[in-house]
Design a protein around this motif. Structure first.
Motif, PDB file in Angstrom:
ATOM      1  N   ALA A   1     -23.998  52.821  -7.946  1.00 29.67           N
ATOM      2  CA  ALA A   1     -23.437  52.180  -9.139  1.00 29.67           C
ATOM      3  C   ALA A   1     -22.721  50.885  -8.767  1.00 29.67           C
ATOM      4  CB  ALA A   1     -22.477  53.139  -9.843  1.00 29.67           C
ATOM      5  N   ILE A   2     -21.973  50.898  -7.679  1.00 27.10           N
ATOM      6  CA  ILE A   2     -21.254  49.694  -7.238  1.00 27.10           C
ATOM      7  C   ILE A   2     -22.233  48.574  -6.922  1.00 27.10           C
ATOM      8  CG2 ILE A   2     -19.851  48.746  -5.352  1.00 27.10           C
ATOM      9  CD1 ILE A   2     -18.391  51.481  -5.301  1.00 27.10           C
ATOM     10  N   LEU A   3     -23.328  48.890  -6.248  1.00 28.93           N
ATOM     11  CA  LEU A   3     -24.331  47.872  -5.924  1.00 28.93           C
ATOM     12  C   LEU A   3     -24.968  47.309  -7.192  1.00 28.93           C
ATOM     13  CD1 LEU A   3     -26.097  49.442  -2.800  1.00 28.93           C
ATOM     14  CD2 LEU A   3     -24.518  47.510  -2.851  1.00 28.93           C
ATOM     15  N   ILE A   4     -25.255  48.186  -8.160  1.00 25.92           N
ATOM     16  CA  ILE A   4     -25.853  47.717  -9.413  1.00 25.92           C
ATOM     17  C   ILE A   4     -24.891  46.795 -10.154  1.00 25.92           C
ATOM     18  CG2 ILE A   4     -26.583  48.437 -11.720  1.00 25.92           C
ATOM     19  CD1 ILE A   4     -27.827  50.919 -10.446  1.00 25.92           C
ATOM     20  N   TYR A   5     -23.635  47.217 -10.277  1.00 25.91           N
ATOM     21  CA  TYR A   5     -22.661  46.390 -10.980  1.00 25.91           C
ATOM     22  C   TYR A   5     -22.420  45.075 -10.242  1.00 25.91           C
ATOM     23  CZ  TYR A   5     -21.494  50.300 -14.076  1.00 25.91           C
ATOM     24  OH  TYR A   5     -21.560  51.311 -15.005  1.00 25.91           O
ATOM     25  N   ALA A   6     -22.403  45.131  -8.907  1.00 28.36           N
ATOM     26  CA  ALA A   6     -22.223  43.903  -8.136  1.00 28.36           C
ATOM     27  C   ALA A   6     -23.372  42.940  -8.403  1.00 28.36           C
ATOM     28  CB  ALA A   6     -22.125  44.224  -6.644  1.00 28.36           C
ATOM     29  N   GLY A   7     -24.587  43.469  -8.483  1.00 26.65           N
ATOM     30  CA  GLY A   7     -25.742  42.634  -8.791  1.00 26.65           C
ATOM     31  C   GLY A   7     -25.626  41.998 -10.171  1.00 26.65           C
ATOM     32  N   PHE A   8     -25.126  42.759 -11.139  1.00 26.31           N
ATOM     33  CA  PHE A   8     -24.928  42.221 -12.484  1.00 26.31           C
ATOM     34  C   PHE A   8     -23.881  41.106 -12.475  1.00 26.31           C
ATOM     35  CE2 PHE A   8     -27.331  45.770 -14.093  1.00 26.31           C
ATOM     36  CZ  PHE A   8     -27.807  45.339 -15.326  1.00 26.31           C
ATOM     37  N   PHE A   9     -22.781  41.339 -11.768  1.00 26.62           N
ATOM     38  CA  PHE A   9     -21.726  40.322 -11.732  1.00 26.62           C
ATOM     39  C   PHE A   9     -22.224  39.033 -11.068  1.00 26.62           C
ATOM     40  CE2 PHE A   9     -18.552  43.952 -11.972  1.00 26.62           C
ATOM     41  CZ  PHE A   9     -18.164  43.642 -13.276  1.00 26.62           C
TER      42      PHE A   9
ATOM     43  N   ASN B   1     -30.593  46.803 -19.619  1.00 27.91           N
ATOM     44  CA  ASN B   1     -29.907  47.938 -20.236  1.00 27.91           C
ATOM     45  C   ASN B   1     -30.203  49.235 -19.502  1.00 27.91           C
ATOM     46  OD1 ASN B   1     -30.357  45.844 -22.515  1.00 27.91           O
ATOM     47  ND2 ASN B   1     -28.830  47.218 -23.374  1.00 27.91           N
ATOM     48  N   LEU B   2     -31.467  49.414 -19.101  1.00 28.89           N
ATOM     49  CA  LEU B   2     -31.836  50.634 -18.381  1.00 28.89           C
ATOM     50  C   LEU B   2     -31.139  50.703 -17.029  1.00 28.89           C
ATOM     51  CD1 LEU B   2     -33.512  53.208 -18.125  1.00 28.89           C
ATOM     52  CD2 LEU B   2     -35.386  51.815 -17.207  1.00 28.89           C
TER      53      LEU B   2
ATOM     54  N   LEU C   1     -31.362  59.310 -24.340  1.00 25.87           N
ATOM     55  CA  LEU C   1     -30.647  58.064 -24.075  1.00 25.87           C
ATOM     56  C   LEU C   1     -31.410  57.181 -23.087  1.00 25.87           C
ATOM     57  CD1 LEU C   1     -26.980  59.389 -23.853  1.00 25.87           C
ATOM     58  CD2 LEU C   1     -28.008  58.073 -25.710  1.00 25.87           C
ATOM     59  N   SER C   2     -32.089  57.808 -22.110  1.00 29.60           N
ATOM     60  CA  SER C   2     -32.883  57.031 -21.145  1.00 29.60           C
ATOM     61  C   SER C   2     -33.966  56.234 -21.857  1.00 29.60           C
ATOM     62  CB  SER C   2     -33.520  57.974 -20.115  1.00 29.60           C
ATOM     63  OG  SER C   2     -32.558  58.663 -19.362  1.00 29.60           O
ATOM     64  N   GLY C   3     -34.684  56.898 -22.745  1.00 34.26           N
ATOM     65  CA  GLY C   3     -35.737  56.210 -23.490  1.00 34.26           C
ATOM     66  C   GLY C   3     -35.178  55.120 -24.382  1.00 34.26           C
ATOM     67  N   GLN C   4     -34.037  55.391 -25.016  1.00 34.14           N
ATOM     68  CA  GLN C   4     -33.429  54.400 -25.898  1.00 34.14           C
ATOM     69  C   GLN C   4     -32.998  53.155 -25.132  1.00 34.14           C
ATOM     70  OE1 GLN C   4     -30.315  56.684 -27.716  1.00 34.14           O
ATOM     71  NE2 GLN C   4     -31.698  57.779 -29.096  1.00 34.14           N
TER      72      GLN C   4
END
Length: 378
Positions: A125-133, A295-296, A284-287
């Motif tokens: 999760a930290i790596l994903i959020y870091a990539g977003f930032f 978003n996914l 929720l995954s499909g949505q």
């Protein structure tokens, strides 16, 4: 209002991809730290039940895919089953053959191997959020009230436009996003809001108004509202060095919100109907996938955090339950009795099965199955 729902095949495909990825990351955390500690793994499985396909590597580990993709496990050498229960005859193992068996690893290594799964989920999760930032930067809105909604909780407490929110419940506030994050998970409990006005600082006690919202897919959410309107957001770029600390803080905030939400459900301030199981997660995954790849990916980070958090709960059979038993063993300075461990395993199994049945019941209700059946019977 009609809702737009992605098709069932698309939803199932996305869910399998999401849960399969997160389970692999979780179990690989256990596996990798075990390898570092010299503990052998007999099986690395994604999914439960009969094997669909698999292979055995040069270390003797069987990598396989089970037909029920709702979890996974690493079975270490000397384990009786997937829950890391030791084989009943493990103590009879000759000293020369004990190397590499999980049961005979030092207690600190057992704890490290067990904790590695949830911690790897947090790391993902930290790596994903870091990539977003790093990619999108960070949107920051100054914690200054642009307007106050008439009749709202803040207006009743005396907040006026131009006030700066300095702290909530003693925790400093640096942005309007931080206000929204803290208030959204509030279920109506009074909060001490510190404001700055004209050079003076004062504390106001405000109980957020609880509202229920429905998104475009028909999902209902409960959240708190103070009735404050923010000013114009400001875009702040985030460097590669600054992305990780930002991501760690954001992950910690999600964990804090999860703890608070769970406690509100336990204490009765939130409905247990808000809890969801695999069917809800699939929905929720499909949505989220239908809204686009970003978003996914963000949804994957959120579920990864929750998977890590849930696995750290002190329930036998979960990683947190094992860590709790290891802590007791460390305090006692001797292993727990076999009957105690057997009782812990059986009670944990019963608790998890009961929870899964309850969550599935909730899930079926959230998609309208019980309402439909009652309509047919009526």
């Amino acid at each position: 209002m009609p809702t737009l729902q992605p098709g069932l095949p698309f939803t199932v495909m996305v869910f399998i991809g999401v849960i399969g990825t997160l389970v692999f990351v979780h179990e690989f955390g256990h596996y990798y730290v075990a390898r570092l500690c010299g503990v052998r793994a007999d099986t690395f499985s994604i999914g439960f039940g009969r094997e669909i396909f698999g292979w055995t590597d040069k270390r003797g580990t069987r990598w396989k895919l089970g037909w029920l993709p709702l979890g996974g496990y690493v079975k270490f050498a000397g384990d009786l089953n997937e829950a890391s229960q030791p084989d009943a005859t493990i103590e009879d193992t000759p000293l020369s053959e004990r190397k590499g068996l999980f049961h005979f690893a030092p207690l600190w290594q057992k704890a490290a191997i067990t904790a590695a799964g949830p911690l790897t989920n947090f790391a993902l999760a930290i790596l994903i959020y870091a990539g977003f930032f790093m990619t999108y930067g960070k949107t920051v809105t100054p914690a200054i009230v642009a307007a106050v909604q008439p009749g709202g909780a803040a207006a009743a407490a005396g907040v006026v436009a131009g006030d700066q929110i300095v702290a909530i419940d003693g925790k400093p506030i640096a942005s309007f996003e931080a206000i929204s994050g803290k208030v959204a998970v509030n279920s109506g409990e009074p909060m001490v809001v510190r404001i700055a006005r004209g050079g003076a600082v004062r504390d106001l006690t405000i109980a957020p108004k609880v509202i229920f919202e429905t998104d475009r897919f028909g999902n209902s959410y409960q959240s708190g509202r103070l009735g404050l309107l923010s000013g114009r957001p400001q875009y702040v770029p985030v460097s590669a060095l600054g992305a990780i600390p930002q991501a760690v803080r954001h992950t910690a905030f999600v964990v804090e919100a999860s703890v608070k939400g769970l406690w509100q459900i336990i204490s009765g301030r939130r409905s247990v109907k808000e809890l969801g199981g695999p069917i809800k997660m699939a929905q929720l995954s499909g949505q989220q996938a239908s809204l686009g790849l970003p978003n996914l990916i963000e949804f994957v980070a959120l579920i990864s955090i929750n998977l890590g958090f849930v696995n750290l709960l002190p329930i036998p059979m979960l990683d947190g339950g094992h860590l709790f038993l290891y802590a007791l063993q460390a305090v006692r300075r001797r292993p727990l009795g076999e009957r105690v461990q057997q009782w812990a395993f059986m009670s944990g199994f019963a608790a998890l099965v009961s929870l899964m049945v309850f969550l599935t019941f909730n899930d079926l209700g959230s998609i309208g199955v019980w309402r439909h059946l009652s309509g047919l019977l009526g």
